[in-house]
Motif scaffolding. Structure first.
Motif, PDB file in Angstrom:
ATOM      1  N   LEU A  93      -5.127  34.196  28.934  1.00  0.00           N
ATOM      2  CA  LEU A  93      -5.506  33.342  30.059  1.00  0.00           C
ATOM      3  C   LEU A  93      -4.900  31.953  29.898  1.00  0.00           C
ATOM      4  O   LEU A  93      -4.331  31.389  30.835  1.00  0.00           O
ATOM      5  CB  LEU A  93      -7.033  33.251  30.172  1.00  0.00           C
ATOM      6  CG  LEU A  93      -7.571  32.331  31.266  1.00  0.00           C
ATOM      7  CD1 LEU A  93      -7.112  32.786  32.644  1.00  0.00           C
ATOM      8  CD2 LEU A  93      -9.096  32.262  31.185  1.00  0.00           C
ATOM      9  N   ARG A  94      -4.996  31.391  28.702  1.00  0.00           N
ATOM     10  CA  ARG A  94      -4.423  30.068  28.432  1.00  0.00           C
ATOM     11  C   ARG A  94      -2.910  30.082  28.673  1.00  0.00           C
ATOM     12  O   ARG A  94      -2.355  29.167  29.280  1.00  0.00           O
ATOM     13  CB  ARG A  94      -4.753  29.629  27.007  1.00  0.00           C
ATOM     14  CG  ARG A  94      -4.393  28.202  26.696  1.00  0.00           C
ATOM     15  CD  ARG A  94      -4.866  27.694  25.340  1.00  0.00           C
ATOM     16  NE  ARG A  94      -5.210  28.677  24.338  1.00  0.00           N
ATOM     17  CZ  ARG A  94      -6.463  29.066  24.047  1.00  0.00           C
ATOM     18  NH1 ARG A  94      -7.480  28.548  24.680  1.00  0.00           N
ATOM     19  NH2 ARG A  94      -6.691  29.970  23.117  1.00  0.00           N
ATOM     20  N   ASP A  95      -2.231  31.146  28.225  1.00  0.00           N
ATOM     21  CA  ASP A  95      -0.791  31.262  28.421  1.00  0.00           C
ATOM     22  C   ASP A  95      -0.447  31.346  29.909  1.00  0.00           C
ATOM     23  O   ASP A  95       0.454  30.651  30.383  1.00  0.00           O
ATOM     24  CB  ASP A  95      -0.252  32.489  27.675  1.00  0.00           C
ATOM     25  CG  ASP A  95       1.236  32.679  27.884  1.00  0.00           C
ATOM     26  OD1 ASP A  95       2.003  31.749  27.538  1.00  0.00           O
ATOM     27  OD2 ASP A  95       1.636  33.736  28.411  1.00  0.00           O
ATOM     28  N   LEU A  96      -1.152  32.177  30.648  1.00  0.00           N
ATOM     29  CA  LEU A  96      -0.890  32.324  32.082  1.00  0.00           C
ATOM     30  C   LEU A  96      -1.128  31.011  32.822  1.00  0.00           C
ATOM     31  O   LEU A  96      -0.316  30.603  33.663  1.00  0.00           O
ATOM     32  CB  LEU A  96      -1.761  33.432  32.678  1.00  0.00           C
ATOM     33  CG  LEU A  96      -1.417  34.854  32.252  1.00  0.00           C
ATOM     34  CD1 LEU A  96      -2.506  35.820  32.696  1.00  0.00           C
ATOM     35  CD2 LEU A  96      -0.060  35.261  32.808  1.00  0.00           C
ATOM     36  N   GLY A 110      -8.024  38.841  22.559  1.00  0.00           N
ATOM     37  CA  GLY A 110      -6.711  38.373  22.988  1.00  0.00           C
ATOM     38  C   GLY A 110      -6.664  37.818  24.403  1.00  0.00           C
ATOM     39  O   GLY A 110      -5.692  37.167  24.777  1.00  0.00           O
ATOM     40  N   GLU A 111      -7.690  38.073  25.196  1.00  0.00           N
ATOM     41  CA  GLU A 111      -7.653  37.614  26.585  1.00  0.00           C
ATOM     42  C   GLU A 111      -7.800  36.096  26.744  1.00  0.00           C
ATOM     43  O   GLU A 111      -7.148  35.523  27.632  1.00  0.00           O
ATOM     44  CB  GLU A 111      -8.702  38.352  27.426  1.00  0.00           C
ATOM     45  CG  GLU A 111      -8.312  39.788  27.684  1.00  0.00           C
ATOM     46  CD  GLU A 111      -9.305  40.534  28.554  1.00  0.00           C
ATOM     47  OE1 GLU A 111      -8.867  41.475  29.246  1.00  0.00           O
ATOM     48  OE2 GLU A 111     -10.514  40.188  28.543  1.00  0.00           O
ATOM     49  N   PRO A 112      -8.594  35.402  25.907  1.00  0.00           N
ATOM     50  CA  PRO A 112      -8.611  33.936  26.048  1.00  0.00           C
ATOM     51  C   PRO A 112      -7.218  33.328  25.850  1.00  0.00           C
ATOM     52  O   PRO A 112      -6.806  32.444  26.600  1.00  0.00           O
ATOM     53  CB  PRO A 112      -9.581  33.475  24.961  1.00  0.00           C
ATOM     54  CG  PRO A 112     -10.496  34.635  24.753  1.00  0.00           C
ATOM     55  CD  PRO A 112      -9.608  35.849  24.950  1.00  0.00           C
ATOM     56  N   GLU A 113      -6.489  33.829  24.883  1.00  0.00           N
ATOM     57  CA  GLU A 113      -5.131  33.340  24.636  1.00  0.00           C
ATOM     58  C   GLU A 113      -4.211  33.705  25.795  1.00  0.00           C
ATOM     59  O   GLU A 113      -3.356  32.907  26.206  1.00  0.00           O
ATOM     60  CB  GLU A 113      -4.578  33.920  23.326  1.00  0.00           C
ATOM     61  CG  GLU A 113      -5.329  33.463  22.091  1.00  0.00           C
ATOM     62  CD  GLU A 113      -6.639  34.239  21.821  1.00  0.00           C
ATOM     63  OE1 GLU A 113      -6.923  35.241  22.518  1.00  0.00           O
ATOM     64  OE2 GLU A 113      -7.375  33.814  20.917  1.00  0.00           O
ATOM     65  N   PHE A 129       1.545  28.780  34.813  1.00  0.00           N
ATOM     66  CA  PHE A 129       1.258  28.490  36.225  1.00  0.00           C
ATOM     67  C   PHE A 129       1.296  26.987  36.476  1.00  0.00           C
ATOM     68  O   PHE A 129       1.853  26.515  37.462  1.00  0.00           O
ATOM     69  CB  PHE A 129      -0.117  29.067  36.594  1.00  0.00           C
ATOM     70  CG  PHE A 129      -0.492  28.828  38.036  1.00  0.00           C
ATOM     71  CD1 PHE A 129      -0.035  29.660  39.035  1.00  0.00           C
ATOM     72  CD2 PHE A 129      -1.345  27.770  38.362  1.00  0.00           C
ATOM     73  CE1 PHE A 129      -0.395  29.431  40.355  1.00  0.00           C
ATOM     74  CE2 PHE A 129      -1.706  27.548  39.688  1.00  0.00           C
ATOM     75  CZ  PHE A 129      -1.215  28.384  40.677  1.00  0.00           C
ATOM     76  N   THR A 130       0.716  26.221  35.569  1.00  0.00           N
ATOM     77  CA  THR A 130       0.614  24.774  35.729  1.00  0.00           C
ATOM     78  C   THR A 130       1.924  24.066  35.438  1.00  0.00           C
ATOM     79  O   THR A 130       2.260  23.073  36.072  1.00  0.00           O
ATOM     80  CB  THR A 130      -0.505  24.224  34.806  1.00  0.00           C
ATOM     81  OG1 THR A 130      -1.718  24.928  35.090  1.00  0.00           O
ATOM     82  CG2 THR A 130      -0.725  22.742  35.018  1.00  0.00           C
ATOM     83  N   TYR A 131       2.677  24.571  34.463  1.00  0.00           N
ATOM     84  CA  TYR A 131       3.952  23.953  34.057  1.00  0.00           C
ATOM     85  C   TYR A 131       5.063  24.980  34.176  1.00  0.00           C
ATOM     86  O   TYR A 131       5.550  25.494  33.164  1.00  0.00           O
ATOM     87  CB  TYR A 131       3.853  23.448  32.612  1.00  0.00           C
ATOM     88  CG  TYR A 131       2.694  22.505  32.385  1.00  0.00           C
ATOM     89  CD1 TYR A 131       2.770  21.166  32.802  1.00  0.00           C
ATOM     90  CD2 TYR A 131       1.527  22.936  31.752  1.00  0.00           C
ATOM     91  CE1 TYR A 131       1.702  20.309  32.589  1.00  0.00           C
ATOM     92  CE2 TYR A 131       0.462  22.075  31.550  1.00  0.00           C
ATOM     93  CZ  TYR A 131       0.558  20.758  31.980  1.00  0.00           C
ATOM     94  OH  TYR A 131      -0.497  19.907  31.779  1.00  0.00           O
TER      95      TYR A 131
END
Length: 161
Positions: A146-149, A141-144, A153-155
């Motif tokens: 990380l992608r969410d965070l 679940g951490e790759p997902e 952060f970016t948008y």
């Protein structure tokens, strides 16, 4: 009167190493993460004969359709000369074409070709195992996560990028 002396407000100094707590730590970590991801994805794209800068343009062309070079430069963070070189490369490889824009003979739109779409799709297939390698040290679940965070952060919700 030693009690009146100003306290030192010196923050920790940037080290660009794991555990860095300086005000620069987040930016430095993001830079290192970018370099690592870019290196891995560059290897995925190499057999296809393209680089990340080419793939970035293909992404815009797939998502937006024919796009003028000025907008391609803005979307990819490139400059005018840089985007011209990338489009030249893509044209030479048959992955994109420049076409006249009706009503403005000076402006040319760039359009992805069917061969460009094939390379774009092949890049995704090639990147899958590399992406898994990139996140192998993360738990379930951490790759997902990380992608969410990183997406938030970016948008940011308020549109303040």
């Amino acid at each position: 009167m030693t009690g009146d002396a100003p306290r030192s407000t010196t923050a920790s100094r940037a080290t660009d190493q794991p555990g860095d707590t300086s005000p620069f730590a987040l930016g430095l970590l993001l830079r290192q993460a970018h370099w690592r991801a870019a290196t891995v994805m560059t290897e995925a794209l190499r057999p296809l004969g393209i680089e990340l800068r080419h793939f970035a343009v293909l992404i815009v062309l797939v998502n937006r359709g024919p796009t003028v070079q000025r907008d391609l430069a803005a979307e990819t963070g490139s400059d005018k000369a840089g985007i011209m070189r990338v489009v030249d490369d893509l044209e030479r490889e048959g992955l994109a074409v420049r076409k006249s824009v009706p009503g403005d003979r000076r402006v040319r739109a760039v359009e992805i070709t069917p061969q460009g779409v094939e390379v774009f799709d092949a890049a995704h297939v090639a990147a899958e195992p590399m992406s898994e390698q990139l996140t192998a040290a993360l738990g379930p679940g951490e790759p997902e996560q990380l992608r969410d965070l990183l997406t938030r952060f970016t948008y940011p919700a308020g549109g303040e990028a």
